[in-house]
Design a protein around this motif. Sequence first.
Motif, mmCIF file in Angstrom:
data_model
loop_
_atom_site.group_PDB
_atom_site.id
_atom_site.type_symbol
_atom_site.label_atom_id
_atom_site.label_comp_id
_atom_site.label_asym_id
_atom_site.label_seq_id
_atom_site.Cartn_x
_atom_site.Cartn_y
_atom_site.Cartn_z
ATOM 1 N N ILE A 63 0.879 -1.217 0.170
ATOM 2 C CA ILE A 63 0.027 0.158 0.153
ATOM 3 C C ILE A 63 0.876 1.362 0.047
ATOM 4 O O ILE A 63 1.890 1.258 0.832
ATOM 5 C CB ILE A 63 -0.986 0.098 1.146
ATOM 6 N N ARG A 64 0.408 2.189 -0.914
ATOM 7 C CA ARG A 64 1.135 3.569 -0.803
ATOM 8 C C ARG A 64 0.434 4.419 0.028
ATOM 9 O O ARG A 64 -0.622 4.888 -0.154
ATOM 10 C CB ARG A 64 1.229 4.132 -2.218
ATOM 11 N N TRP A 65 1.145 4.656 1.203
ATOM 12 C CA TRP A 65 0.478 5.625 2.127
ATOM 13 C C TRP A 65 0.924 6.972 2.161
ATOM 14 O O TRP A 65 1.963 7.405 1.942
ATOM 15 C CB TRP A 65 0.857 5.116 3.783
ATOM 16 N N HIS A 66 -0.245 7.822 2.025
ATOM 17 C CA HIS A 66 0.055 9.454 1.999
ATOM 18 C C HIS A 66 -0.434 9.987 3.331
ATOM 19 O O HIS A 66 -1.441 9.731 3.832
ATOM 20 C CB HIS A 66 -0.939 9.889 0.958
ATOM 21 N N MET A 67 0.524 10.872 3.969
ATOM 22 C CA MET A 67 0.043 11.721 4.868
ATOM 23 C C MET A 67 -0.454 13.095 4.382
ATOM 24 O O MET A 67 0.530 13.653 3.991
ATOM 25 C CB MET A 67 1.648 11.870 5.813
ATOM 26 N N ILE A 68 -1.604 13.261 4.997
ATOM 27 C CA ILE A 68 -2.279 14.436 4.255
ATOM 28 C C ILE A 68 -2.473 15.343 5.310
ATOM 29 O O ILE A 68 -3.008 16.599 5.031
ATOM 30 C CB ILE A 68 -3.602 14.274 3.490
ATOM 31 N N GLY A 69 -2.339 15.243 6.593
ATOM 32 C CA GLY A 69 -2.856 16.014 7.636
ATOM 33 C C GLY A 69 -1.572 16.763 8.214
ATOM 34 O O GLY A 69 -0.428 16.364 8.098
ATOM 35 N N HIS A 70 -1.827 17.735 9.120
ATOM 36 C CA HIS A 70 -0.752 18.359 9.888
ATOM 37 C C HIS A 70 0.152 17.687 10.613
ATOM 38 O O HIS A 70 -0.252 16.621 11.119
ATOM 39 C CB HIS A 70 -1.467 19.469 10.737
ATOM 40 N N LEU A 71 1.401 17.766 10.226
ATOM 41 C CA LEU A 71 2.354 16.824 10.691
ATOM 42 C C LEU A 71 3.224 17.564 12.122
ATOM 43 O O LEU A 71 3.949 18.484 11.393
ATOM 44 C CB LEU A 71 3.211 16.203 9.521
ATOM 45 N N GLN A 72 3.307 16.896 13.135
ATOM 46 C CA GLN A 72 4.196 17.302 14.030
ATOM 47 C C GLN A 72 5.622 16.933 13.952
ATOM 48 O O GLN A 72 5.848 15.679 13.675
ATOM 49 C CB GLN A 72 3.783 17.245 15.627
ATOM 50 N N ARG A 73 6.576 17.659 14.196
ATOM 51 C CA ARG A 73 8.041 17.391 14.155
ATOM 52 C C ARG A 73 8.454 16.047 14.926
ATOM 53 O O ARG A 73 9.436 15.255 14.499
ATOM 54 C CB ARG A 73 8.795 18.455 14.320
ATOM 55 N N ASN A 74 7.831 16.138 16.027
ATOM 56 C CA ASN A 74 8.265 15.128 16.983
ATOM 57 C C ASN A 74 7.644 13.730 16.369
ATOM 58 O O ASN A 74 7.968 12.607 17.128
ATOM 59 C CB ASN A 74 8.089 15.247 18.412
ATOM 60 N N LYS A 75 6.729 13.470 15.455
ATOM 61 C CA LYS A 75 6.222 12.276 15.003
ATOM 62 C C LYS A 75 6.851 11.767 13.627
ATOM 63 O O LYS A 75 6.597 10.908 13.087
ATOM 64 C CB LYS A 75 4.650 12.330 14.827
ATOM 65 N N VAL A 76 7.629 12.783 13.213
ATOM 66 C CA VAL A 76 8.240 12.719 11.787
ATOM 67 C C VAL A 76 8.907 11.183 11.672
ATOM 68 O O VAL A 76 8.656 10.390 10.672
ATOM 69 C CB VAL A 76 9.158 13.738 11.354
ATOM 70 N N HIS A 87 1.996 15.129 2.308
ATOM 71 C CA HIS A 87 1.538 16.271 1.475
ATOM 72 C C HIS A 87 1.374 17.571 2.221
ATOM 73 O O HIS A 87 1.167 18.595 1.771
ATOM 74 C CB HIS A 87 -0.159 15.931 1.215
ATOM 75 N N SER A 88 2.048 17.479 3.407
ATOM 76 C CA SER A 88 1.545 18.588 4.452
ATOM 77 C C SER A 88 2.778 19.382 5.107
ATOM 78 O O SER A 88 2.716 19.702 6.126
ATOM 79 C CB SER A 88 0.791 18.131 5.432
ATOM 80 N N VAL A 89 3.885 19.511 4.062
ATOM 81 C CA VAL A 89 5.073 20.226 4.498
ATOM 82 C C VAL A 89 4.744 21.739 4.608
ATOM 83 O O VAL A 89 4.503 22.294 3.594
ATOM 84 C CB VAL A 89 6.241 20.057 3.692
ATOM 85 N N ASP A 90 4.561 22.270 6.033
ATOM 86 C CA ASP A 90 4.201 23.585 5.855
ATOM 87 C C ASP A 90 5.284 24.535 6.729
ATOM 88 O O ASP A 90 4.983 25.774 7.239
ATOM 89 C CB ASP A 90 2.871 23.700 6.646
ATOM 90 N N SER A 91 6.416 24.070 6.780
ATOM 91 C CA SER A 91 7.523 24.984 7.549
ATOM 92 C C SER A 91 8.733 24.231 7.165
ATOM 93 O O SER A 91 8.988 23.311 6.872
ATOM 94 C CB SER A 91 7.417 25.045 9.091
#
Length: 221
Positions: A63-76, A87-91
């Motif tokens: 399965i190709r998993w897409h992360m589409i929601g806000h992502l916290q750095r400590n969970k990367v 999808h959600s790189v915002d900084s």
Amino acid sequence: MNEYAQRLQTVLREIPDGVEIVAVSKTHPAAAIQALYELGHRSFGENKVQELCAKQEELPKDIRWHMIGHLQRNKVRYIVPFVHLIHSVDSDRLLAEIDKQGGKINRVVDCLLQVRIAREETKFGLDETEVEQLLEACGQGQYPWVRVRGLMGMATLTGDFSQITQEFRGLKLLYDRLSVPNPSMDTLSMGMSGDYRIAIAEGSTMVRLGSSIFGARAYSN
Ligand SMILES: *Cc1c(COP(=O)(O)O)cnc(C)c1O
């Protein structure tokens, strides 16, 4: 044919070749994903790291998993080993963390820069200048373990079609302008269940569809 299959077929009939469907499975059980998997669908999107990791462990590994929601750095670090596209790189700080975690395991991580196109104040995302700065830093080799594949944007939640059209059109213009000097860019992720027809008309290459494939969610997030 089960209900998922029926909805998927209906959506597939409307989506032109060249536009990829990410089935947004957040809040839906692994069995629902498995049903679509058995029909041949492989791209799924989640917006929470914990749920994404739990489903990744349980479900088939291709399965190709897409992360589409806000992502916290400590969970990367939890998703970098397997995620297909973030999808959600915002900084810049988030990009730096993805780069660091990718480097630790020698894996280049594909990412989209999330652009703020909606008028709503609450949406996450970069403005045009920030996008250009990040791409410039990438071009200078600052993030060797990140490959920016394109842009993602969410339109305002509104019934005003002309506003949605304007927002998607603006994102497409930005994408076209930036993808010329950045040849790794080939993905424009825009369009959800309520607005994917407009997004496709405006040049989307990837739509993120939840309720139109899985039905209504029990709770929204
Ligand atoms: C939930 C979600 C979607 C899918 O929403 P639907 O309206 O159910 O299609 C798409 N993109 C993001 C970022 C989401 O969080």
